[in-house]
Design an enzyme around this catalytic site. Structure first.
Site, PDB file in Angstrom:
ATOM      1  N   GLU A 124       9.957  17.135 -25.785  1.00 60.45           N
ATOM      2  CA  GLU A 124       8.978  17.373 -24.453  1.00 60.45           C
ATOM      3  C   GLU A 124       9.163  18.766 -23.499  1.00 60.45           C
ATOM      4  OE1 GLU A 124       6.392  16.228 -23.133  1.00 60.45           O
ATOM      5  OE2 GLU A 124       6.981  14.027 -23.104  1.00 60.45           O
TER       6      GLU A 124
ATOM      7  N   LYS B  10       6.893  22.680 -14.977  1.00 59.55           N
ATOM      8  CA  LYS B  10       5.644  21.815 -14.269  1.00 59.55           C
ATOM      9  C   LYS B  10       4.979  22.381 -13.100  1.00 59.55           C
ATOM     10  CE  LYS B  10       4.983  16.880 -15.442  1.00 59.55           C
ATOM     11  NZ  LYS B  10       5.019  15.534 -15.960  1.00 59.55           N
TER      12      LYS B  10
ATOM     13  N   ASN C  94      -0.748  18.002 -21.643  1.00 59.66           N
ATOM     14  CA  ASN C  94      -0.698  17.512 -23.060  1.00 59.66           C
ATOM     15  C   ASN C  94      -0.655  17.820 -24.325  1.00 59.66           C
ATOM     16  OD1 ASN C  94      -1.374  15.337 -21.292  1.00 59.66           O
ATOM     17  ND2 ASN C  94      -3.401  16.146 -20.028  1.00 59.66           N
TER      18      ASN C  94
ATOM     19  N   GLU D 261      -4.960  17.035 -12.270  1.00 58.63           N
ATOM     20  CA  GLU D 261      -5.589  17.192 -13.219  1.00 58.63           C
ATOM     21  C   GLU D 261      -6.747  17.125 -14.315  1.00 58.63           C
ATOM     22  OE1 GLU D 261      -3.002  15.291 -16.607  1.00 58.63           O
ATOM     23  OE2 GLU D 261      -4.569  14.867 -17.673  1.00 58.63           O
TER      24      GLU D 261
ATOM     25  N   HIS E  56      -0.328  10.385 -28.325  1.00 59.10           N
ATOM     26  CA  HIS E  56      -0.002   8.532 -27.340  1.00 59.10           C
ATOM     27  C   HIS E  56      -0.694   8.477 -28.381  1.00 59.10           C
ATOM     28  CE1 HIS E  56       0.106   9.808 -23.477  1.00 59.10           C
ATOM     29  NE2 HIS E  56       1.084   9.756 -23.680  1.00 59.10           N
TER      30      HIS E  56
ATOM     31  N   ARG F 137      -3.659  21.666 -15.503  1.00 63.05           N
ATOM     32  CA  ARG F 137      -2.474  20.252 -15.673  1.00 63.05           C
ATOM     33  C   ARG F 137      -2.421  19.410 -17.139  1.00 63.05           C
ATOM     34  NH1 ARG F 137       0.297  15.547 -11.742  1.00 63.05           N
ATOM     35  NH2 ARG F 137       1.801  15.317 -13.572  1.00 63.05           N
TER      36      ARG F 137
ATOM     37  N   LYS G  77       2.675  11.074 -11.482  1.00 64.54           N
ATOM     38  CA  LYS G  77       2.433  10.605 -12.080  1.00 64.54           C
ATOM     39  C   LYS G  77       2.744   9.061 -12.818  1.00 64.54           C
ATOM     40  CE  LYS G  77      -0.689  13.821 -15.218  1.00 64.54           C
ATOM     41  NZ  LYS G  77      -0.759  13.127 -16.375  1.00 64.54           N
TER      42      LYS G  77
ATOM     43  N   HIS H 246       0.039  15.663 -26.866  1.00 65.09           N
ATOM     44  CA  HIS H 246      -0.150  14.327 -26.365  1.00 65.09           C
ATOM     45  C   HIS H 246      -1.622  13.402 -26.283  1.00 65.09           C
ATOM     46  CE1 HIS H 246       2.779  15.533 -24.038  1.00 65.09           C
ATOM     47  NE2 HIS H 246       4.094  14.414 -23.332  1.00 65.09           N
TER      48      HIS H 246
ATOM     49  N   ARG I 137       0.864  -1.427  -0.052  1.00 64.24           N
ATOM     50  CA  ARG I 137       0.067   0.557  -0.230  1.00 64.24           C
ATOM     51  C   ARG I 137       0.767   0.858   0.065  1.00 64.24           C
ATOM     52  NH1 ARG I 137      -3.490  -2.892   3.126  1.00 64.24           N
ATOM     53  NH2 ARG I 137      -4.809  -3.930   2.057  1.00 64.24           N
TER      54      ARG I 137
ATOM     55  N   HIS J  89       8.515   8.080 -27.641  1.00 65.97           N
ATOM     56  CA  HIS J  89       7.403   8.809 -26.838  1.00 65.97           C
ATOM     57  C   HIS J  89       7.185  10.339 -26.787  1.00 65.97           C
ATOM     58  CE1 HIS J  89       4.451  10.706 -23.790  1.00 65.97           C
ATOM     59  NE2 HIS J  89       5.670  11.453 -23.599  1.00 65.97           N
TER      60      HIS J  89
HETATM   61  N1  LIG Z   1       4.670  10.117 -15.370  1.00 68.16           N
HETATM   62  C1  LIG Z   1       5.075  10.869 -16.350  1.00 68.16           C
HETATM   63  O1  LIG Z   1       4.441  12.248 -15.817  1.00 68.16           O
HETATM   64  C2  LIG Z   1       5.288  10.845 -17.343  1.00 68.16           C
HETATM   65  C3  LIG Z   1       5.270  11.871 -18.527  1.00 68.16           C
HETATM   66  C4  LIG Z   1       5.850  11.582 -20.115  1.00 68.16           C
HETATM   67  C5  LIG Z   1       6.799  10.812 -20.339  1.00 68.16           C
HETATM   68  N2  LIG Z   1       6.388   9.697 -19.792  1.00 68.16           N
HETATM   69  C6  LIG Z   1       6.789   8.389 -19.981  1.00 68.16           C
HETATM   70  O2  LIG Z   1       7.922   7.955 -20.235  1.00 68.16           O
HETATM   71  C7  LIG Z   1       8.004   6.991 -20.980  1.00 68.16           C
HETATM   72  C8  LIG Z   1       9.680   7.444 -22.012  1.00 68.16           C
HETATM   73  O3  LIG Z   1      10.522   8.208 -21.224  1.00 68.16           O
HETATM   74  P1  LIG Z   1      11.453   7.830 -21.812  1.00 68.16           P
HETATM   75  O4  LIG Z   1      12.179   8.450 -23.269  1.00 68.16           O
HETATM   76  O5  LIG Z   1      12.941   8.486 -21.005  1.00 68.16           O
HETATM   77  O6  LIG Z   1      12.419   6.225 -22.659  1.00 68.16           O
HETATM   78  P2  LIG Z   1      12.577   5.588 -21.988  1.00 68.16           P
HETATM   79  O7  LIG Z   1      12.925   5.027 -20.624  1.00 68.16           O
HETATM   80  O8  LIG Z   1      12.735   4.125 -22.372  1.00 68.16           O
HETATM   81  O9  LIG Z   1      14.133   5.445 -21.882  1.00 68.16           O
HETATM   82  C9  LIG Z   1      14.817   5.544 -23.775  1.00 68.16           C
HETATM   83  C10 LIG Z   1      15.868   5.052 -23.761  1.00 68.16           C
HETATM   84  O10 LIG Z   1      16.624   5.379 -23.029  1.00 68.16           O
HETATM   85  C11 LIG Z   1      18.389   4.131 -22.061  1.00 68.16           C
HETATM   86  N3  LIG Z   1      18.573   5.318 -21.204  1.00 68.16           N
HETATM   87  C12 LIG Z   1      17.943   5.474 -20.374  1.00 68.16           C
HETATM   88  N4  LIG Z   1      19.059   6.377 -19.584  1.00 68.16           N
HETATM   89  C13 LIG Z   1      20.221   6.563 -20.361  1.00 68.16           C
HETATM   90  C14 LIG Z   1      21.601   6.937 -20.154  1.00 68.16           C
HETATM   91  N5  LIG Z   1      21.347   8.065 -19.325  1.00 68.16           N
HETATM   92  N6  LIG Z   1      22.071   7.067 -21.246  1.00 68.16           N
HETATM   93  C15 LIG Z   1      21.531   5.705 -22.451  1.00 68.16           C
HETATM   94  N7  LIG Z   1      21.201   5.314 -22.763  1.00 68.16           N
HETATM   95  C16 LIG Z   1      20.083   5.503 -21.240  1.00 68.16           C
HETATM   96  C17 LIG Z   1      16.570   3.320 -21.986  1.00 68.16           C
HETATM   97  O11 LIG Z   1      17.326   1.688 -21.505  1.00 68.16           O
HETATM   98  C18 LIG Z   1      16.195   3.311 -23.239  1.00 68.16           C
HETATM   99  O12 LIG Z   1      16.610   2.188 -23.619  1.00 68.16           O
HETATM  100  C19 LIG Z   1       6.571   6.534 -21.531  1.00 68.16           C
HETATM  101  O13 LIG Z   1       5.481   5.208 -20.665  1.00 68.16           O
HETATM  102  C20 LIG Z   1       5.673   7.627 -21.071  1.00 68.16           C
HETATM  103  O14 LIG Z   1       4.804   7.274 -21.177  1.00 68.16           O
HETATM  104  C21 LIG Z   1       5.517   9.917 -18.328  1.00 68.16           C
END
Ligand SMILES: NC(=O)c1ccc[n+]([C@@H]2O[C@H](COP(=O)([O-])OP(=O)(O)OC[C@H]3O[C@@H](n4cnc5c(N)ncnc54)[C@H](O)[C@@H]3O)[C@@H](O)[C@H]2O)c1
Length: 339
Positions: free
Chosen positions: A181, A213, A231, A223, A238, A227, A139, A234, A117, A250
């Site tokens: 982003e 942010k 998006n 949201e 998405h 907030r 999130k 997005h 929990r 993404h």
């Molecule tokens: N929670 C939120 O508010 C929010 C907001 C935006 C995006 N997201 C989510 O985030 C995700 C995308 O995140 P992302 O773009 O970081 O993708 P990711 O986590 O897949 O990372 C991208 C790639 O980079 C590699 N990597 C990470 N750090 C590295 C580093 N320092 N050096 C070398 N390689 C590295 C990872 O292994 C992966 O292959 C999506 O799932 C999206 O939905 C969430």
């Protein structure tokens, strides 16, 4: 070192640092309990896990590695992780640390928010995208077969630690994805301008993005209003991500989604044709193709299943030009006007 304070349902600090210089002073005292679970992925583990583990002095550290990639932000890996945490004897007093990009961040925060929990959670984002966006705001979540981020929680971390040196190993494609982003912020808040993206200073861009942010999340953590501005790009982004079966990042999909949102903003009279051209040129600066690769009916079908859609309508974010976004509920069929 720079620090940003967030006042949400939980108050916490984001530290922007280099070379783990201030990690021991800023993060170690905030780690609750003696047992720490570090969740990371197969790409980040060989790069940074050992260094992090060496800094967690006095703690028993358990490592959990998930395969890298969006397709692994799924229920199977979530269940395996929580089972592994239980097997390793993690208690309610333990802390989970997410070391990785947004995939590890969303997954590990979801694990922390649900295991027993809820246990303490510390985010260590390693991609540009996760530094400026996903590690802040609380999130969490995983994808289901029917769509992205359909299972999740709102859960704030105890602290967020950013080491700018992580960017040195980030593949070029992931840098572009993060820039997408950051560009989003330029369309909704005037603190980031197009010229900031011409002469890039990552520390400055990351701090400004986080402040934008932070301010939005403080006004509307769950949201229900402002907030939604985050998006921008997005709703269609998405949908495109899903149509690519999550094989395209993404951030790249968000860039493509922003191009549609800009076209729609012009069609619906929020910006002039000239502003549209300037905005699209700005997006092109990220070096990601903005070609339309899917047809309207494919996109509309996916948007209808988005968790933000409400029957045949969706809250869509338009731009009124750089620095100002606007949220309007529209009929999903209206999206055809940007094709
Ligand atoms: N929670 C939120 O508010 C929010 C907001 C935006 C995006 N997201 C989510 O985030 C995700 C995308 O995140 P992302 O773009 O970081 O993708 P990711 O986590 O897949 O990372 C991208 C790639 O980079 C590699 N990597 C990470 N750090 C590295 C580093 N320092 N050096 C070398 N390689 C590295 C990872 O292994 C992966 O292959 C999506 O799932 C999206 O939905 C969430």
């Amino acid at each position: 070192m720079k620090q940003i304070n967030v006042k949400a349902s939980k108050n916490y600090t984001i530290t922007v640092d280099r070379a783990f210089e201030n990690f021991k002073a800023q993060v170690l005292p905030l780690i609750k309990g003696n047992v720490v679970a570090v969740i990371t992925d197969t790409n980040v583990e060989p790069l940074y896990y050992a260094q992090l583990e060496s800094l967690l002095t006095g703690k028993t550290v358990c490592k959990f590695v998930i395969p890298a990639g969006e397709e692994n932000k799924n229920a199977e890996n979530y269940i395996s992780l929580v089972n592994a945490l239980a097997k390793a004897g993690l208690s309610r007093k333990s802390t989970v640390i997410g070391l990785g990009g947004g995939v590890v961040g969303d997954m590990s925060a979801f694990v922390a928010s649900t295991y027993m929990r809820g246990v303490s959670y510390i985010a260590i984002p390693t991609t540009l995208l996760s530094m400026v966006d996903s590690s802040v705001g609380g999130k969490t979540g995983i994808d289901l077969d029917s769509g992205k981020n359909l299972l999740g929680t709102f859960f704030q971390p105890d602290t967020v630690y950013i080491n700018l040196d992580f960017l040195n190993t980030l593949p070029e494609r992931e840098v572009k994805s993060g820039l997408g982003e950051i560009m989003k912020y330029a369309f909704i808040d005037s603190r980031i301008t197009p010229s900031d993206l011409q002469n890039i200073n990552y520390e400055d861009l990351i701090v400004k993005s986080l402040e934008i942010k932070r301010d939005i999340v403080e006004r509307d953590e769950r949201e229900s209003g402002d907030r939604m501005l985050l998006n921008f790009g997005h709703t269609i982004g998405h949908a495109i991500e899903k149509l690519y079966d999550y094989k395209v990042s993404h951030g790249e999909c968000v860039l493509k989604g922003m191009a549609y949102a800009i076209e729609l903003s012009e069609k619906l009279g929020f910006i002039s044709a000239e502003q549209k051209e300037t905005s699209l040129n700005f997006l092109n600066g990220a070096g990601v193709s903005l070609e339309k690769e899917f047809n309207i009916s494919q996109i509309i079908n996916v948007v209808k299943s988005d968790k933000k859609a409400d029957g045949n309508t969706v809250n869509f974010v338009f731009t009124k030009g750089f620095g100002e976004g606007v949220i309007k509920k529209i009929d999903i069929a209206k999206l055809s006007e940007c094709f």
